[in-house]
Design a protein around this motif. Sequence first.
Motif, PDB file in Angstrom:
ATOM      1  N   MET A   1      15.451  10.874  17.759  1.00  0.00           N
ATOM      2  CA  MET A   1      14.353  10.543  18.670  1.00  0.00           C
ATOM      3  C   MET A   1      14.195   9.036  18.740  1.00  0.00           C
ATOM      4  O   MET A   1      14.285   8.337  17.731  1.00  0.00           O
ATOM      5  N   ILE A   2      13.950   8.517  19.938  1.00  0.00           N
ATOM      6  CA  ILE A   2      13.776   7.090  20.135  1.00  0.00           C
ATOM      7  C   ILE A   2      12.661   6.902  21.158  1.00  0.00           C
ATOM      8  O   ILE A   2      12.380   7.782  21.980  1.00  0.00           O
ATOM      9  N   CYS A   3      12.017   5.749  21.100  1.00  0.00           N
ATOM     10  CA  CYS A   3      10.886   5.488  21.983  1.00  0.00           C
ATOM     11  C   CYS A   3      11.179   4.290  22.874  1.00  0.00           C
ATOM     12  O   CYS A   3      11.726   3.278  22.422  1.00  0.00           O
ATOM     13  N   CYS A   4      10.835   4.391  24.137  1.00  0.00           N
ATOM     14  CA  CYS A   4      11.013   3.284  25.072  1.00  0.00           C
ATOM     15  C   CYS A   4       9.933   2.238  24.839  1.00  0.00           C
ATOM     16  O   CYS A   4       8.746   2.567  24.744  1.00  0.00           O
ATOM     17  N   LEU A   5      10.343   0.975  24.742  1.00  0.00           N
ATOM     18  CA  LEU A   5       9.412  -0.112  24.475  1.00  0.00           C
ATOM     19  C   LEU A   5       8.961  -0.835  25.741  1.00  0.00           C
ATOM     20  O   LEU A   5       8.284  -1.867  25.655  1.00  0.00           O
ATOM     21  N   ASN A   6       9.320  -0.326  26.886  1.00  0.00           N
ATOM     22  CA  ASN A   6       8.823  -0.897  28.136  1.00  0.00           C
ATOM     23  C   ASN A   6       7.328  -0.584  28.233  1.00  0.00           C
ATOM     24  O   ASN A   6       6.936   0.590  28.309  1.00  0.00           O
ATOM     25  N   PRO A   7       6.461  -1.598  28.210  1.00  0.00           N
ATOM     26  CA  PRO A   7       5.012  -1.328  28.190  1.00  0.00           C
ATOM     27  C   PRO A   7       4.495  -0.656  29.452  1.00  0.00           C
ATOM     28  O   PRO A   7       3.354  -0.197  29.482  1.00  0.00           O
ATOM     29  N   CYS A   9       6.250   1.894  30.951  1.00  0.00           N
ATOM     30  CA  CYS A   9       6.862   3.223  31.038  1.00  0.00           C
ATOM     31  C   CYS A   9       5.790   4.298  30.905  1.00  0.00           C
ATOM     32  O   CYS A   9       4.966   4.259  29.984  1.00  0.00           O
ATOM     33  N   THR A  10       5.798   5.264  31.812  1.00  0.00           N
ATOM     34  CA  THR A  10       4.761   6.298  31.814  1.00  0.00           C
ATOM     35  C   THR A  10       5.024   7.413  30.801  1.00  0.00           C
ATOM     36  O   THR A  10       4.091   8.069  30.348  1.00  0.00           O
ATOM     37  N   GLN A  11       6.313   7.620  30.450  1.00  0.00           N
ATOM     38  CA  GLN A  11       6.659   8.632  29.454  1.00  0.00           C
ATOM     39  C   GLN A  11       7.684   8.037  28.489  1.00  0.00           C
ATOM     40  O   GLN A  11       8.888   8.267  28.622  1.00  0.00           O
ATOM     41  N   PRO A  12       7.201   7.261  27.499  1.00  0.00           N
ATOM     42  CA  PRO A  12       8.131   6.519  26.637  1.00  0.00           C
ATOM     43  C   PRO A  12       8.750   7.334  25.512  1.00  0.00           C
ATOM     44  O   PRO A  12       9.752   6.916  24.926  1.00  0.00           O
ATOM     45  N   ASN A  13       8.178   8.476  25.157  1.00  0.00           N
ATOM     46  CA  ASN A  13       8.685   9.250  24.021  1.00  0.00           C
ATOM     47  C   ASN A  13       9.805  10.187  24.473  1.00  0.00           C
ATOM     48  O   ASN A  13       9.619  11.007  25.381  1.00  0.00           O
ATOM     49  N   HIS A  14      10.969  10.046  23.828  1.00  0.00           N
ATOM     50  CA  HIS A  14      12.137  10.829  24.234  1.00  0.00           C
ATOM     51  C   HIS A  14      12.925  11.315  23.024  1.00  0.00           C
ATOM     52  O   HIS A  14      12.996  10.636  22.003  1.00  0.00           O
ATOM     53  N   ALA A  15      13.523  12.483  23.173  1.00  0.00           N
ATOM     54  CA  ALA A  15      14.506  12.977  22.222  1.00  0.00           C
ATOM     55  C   ALA A  15      15.869  12.806  22.879  1.00  0.00           C
ATOM     56  O   ALA A  15      16.452  13.749  23.422  1.00  0.00           O
ATOM     57  N   THR A  16      16.368  11.587  22.858  1.00  0.00           N
ATOM     58  CA  THR A  16      17.608  11.292  23.582  1.00  0.00           C
ATOM     59  C   THR A  16      18.468  10.332  22.778  1.00  0.00           C
ATOM     60  O   THR A  16      17.963   9.553  21.969  1.00  0.00           O
TER      61      THR A  16
END
Length: 691
Positions: A1-7, A9-16
């Motif tokens: 799992m990794i999280c997008c750090l773009n402030p 981003c509307t859905q930053p939490n991803h299992a990708t």
Amino acid sequence: MICCLNPHCTQPNHATLSAACPTCGNPLERRLRGRYRPLKLIGRGGFGRTYFALDADRLNTRCVIKQFAPQTQGTKSFLKAVQLFEQEAVRLHELGEHPQIPTLLAYFEQNKYLYLVQQMIQGRTLYQEIAAQAAYSEGSLRQLLEDLLPVLHFIHQHGVIHRDITPSNIIRRKIDQKPVLIDFGVAKQFSEAIRYEPGTRIGTEGYAPIEQLRSGQAYPASDLYSLGATCLHLLTGCKPEDLYSPQEGRWLWQEHLQKQGRTIHPGLAVVLNCMTKDLVSERYQTAQDVLDDLQRLPKLEGAVPGWVSHQSDQSLFAGLDRPPISGPGQSAGLVMPTTALPSMAEPPSDASGPKSGPVSSRVSGQTSGKPASGPPKPVSNGPRPRPPTRPPISGVGWQSLATLKGHQSWVTALAFSTQQPVLVSGSLDDSVRIWNWQTGDLLHTLKGHARGVNAVAIDRRGQLLVSCGDDATVKVWHLSDGSLRHTLKGHLRDVNAIALGSGGNLVASASEDGTLKLWNLSQGTLLKTLPGSAGMLKTVALAEADQRIVSGGLDNTVRIWDAQSATTLRVLTGHTNTVNQVAVSPDGRLIASASKDRTVRLWNLAAGTLLHTLQGHTQEVNTVAFFPDGQRLVSGSSDGTLRFWSSQDGALKTTLSAHINPVHQVAVQEGGNVLATASADKTIKLWQWQG
């Protein structure tokens, strides 16, 4: 799992495992600064976002990452936001040494964003607590104040005002249930003359006082207001804005309690009302003032584990001559008597709190508790029973009597009273506890040290208790009622050890600042400072009618000082690592020194010669004590064992496996047939000689 750090981003939490965010297409930053792996967005605000992360360089330890990414740039608000964010990093760095403030781990810039990494506190905020359960009881509220006021005292002593104390910014730490103060993003130093532009709100509505919301000015009393408003929310279950009448200009929280069919002690009501006065000048001015008035209130029996009710004319030792705990399943320190709450009658005049505003003046570091009015109640001189926690193991030797539980961290200090069946313990949980060692009852918990307690001692009359700790202070307490008599200040760093003189009015203290200090016990005044020439000191003892001082520390030596001239008489060398503790034999002839080099050494005090080196411990030796007969001594080690030695020839007599964890302190009761051991396992164990 990794999280997008773009402030944005509307859905930053991803299992990708992809290189880019599936939502916004921005590259995914797998590790900030090469070590911090952001996993989940857990909070957001106008100035940025907060993420849960793992620190790869610290065995994937959990941490919190705060990202600074304001929506507007180049404005005064933006510049102020930058200042606040950087200020939080500075404050956390300065204040993170306190165990109830998160530690700052890193502060850096990456990809044009600022990041702050701090220790993750596992637990629930008080806001989550009050949302999930009923309102706080009076006992729970008083305990919270006693836990948090020393934290406020600490930050105010460092010149910092928090400015946003709310139930959401206090986390009850899961591991020890201690409240931890978080979010120093709007903290400021007293000396700063910051003026916020109109419309910039600093603090949280309902909890922030009027001076803070109107002009951005804040004082220590402002934090006390916010803490008071937080307490009103927790006590009633209603938010502060619902408890205040702007038309009447007063708080209605007591009326809300009455509607719920509840009341609290009038003295506590006075304290809460004084904390939440509109005018700064009418409030308490320091956290210590609040704490002093709280400690003058009668204790709530049963409200907090181990508390006992005592009125101002009662001795703490009343009932010490009663039989020990008996019956199946009752183990010392675990089963307490069940009693009703005290009546809510009007408190005595000295415990009613401030009448028309905060206390104007107090003796620094001294509470207003009534001193002991004579010696504690004597106990029977007959045979002393022992707590029957379990039947003793048959045979000859040291047998387990009881295990005393209650401390929330390592137990580091022990002392027996020679006058009553009393044992005193100190811990890194910042508390001193007083026990009846015959019955296993916890008589009292003393909370005055802002940081861990390193040593305790009781005077020969059994009237005064002395403690020292990592808050750089020595404290003198009345043993009979637990009131604080003096706070001795002067050391610059942790005070690691204390020793009481044979004359009954002298205290010696040893500190990490490298100095020894001599104090007048009854007056609480500094008599003399022995200059530090040997680095950090770990231990101290007095000998030869208090004319000699024995010390040890990080320079691997034992030093003998002349108390009058404040000069070093002898330097005893031989240890190859830190000297953790020294002890002087009852006849004053011998010095025993326990060392990190895994040995105990016996010295002739007068000649300064080495007599014996006692070897056998497999890890560092933390503590050593002589028996009253002077013929034997006992040592405790990080290997969890006690070893018993002959002081005549240094021969090992027996070994006792006392704890699984390190033994930090051992104390011998006056009769010589009972021992107490303190350990990193948070327990105290009592041992009795059978033979």
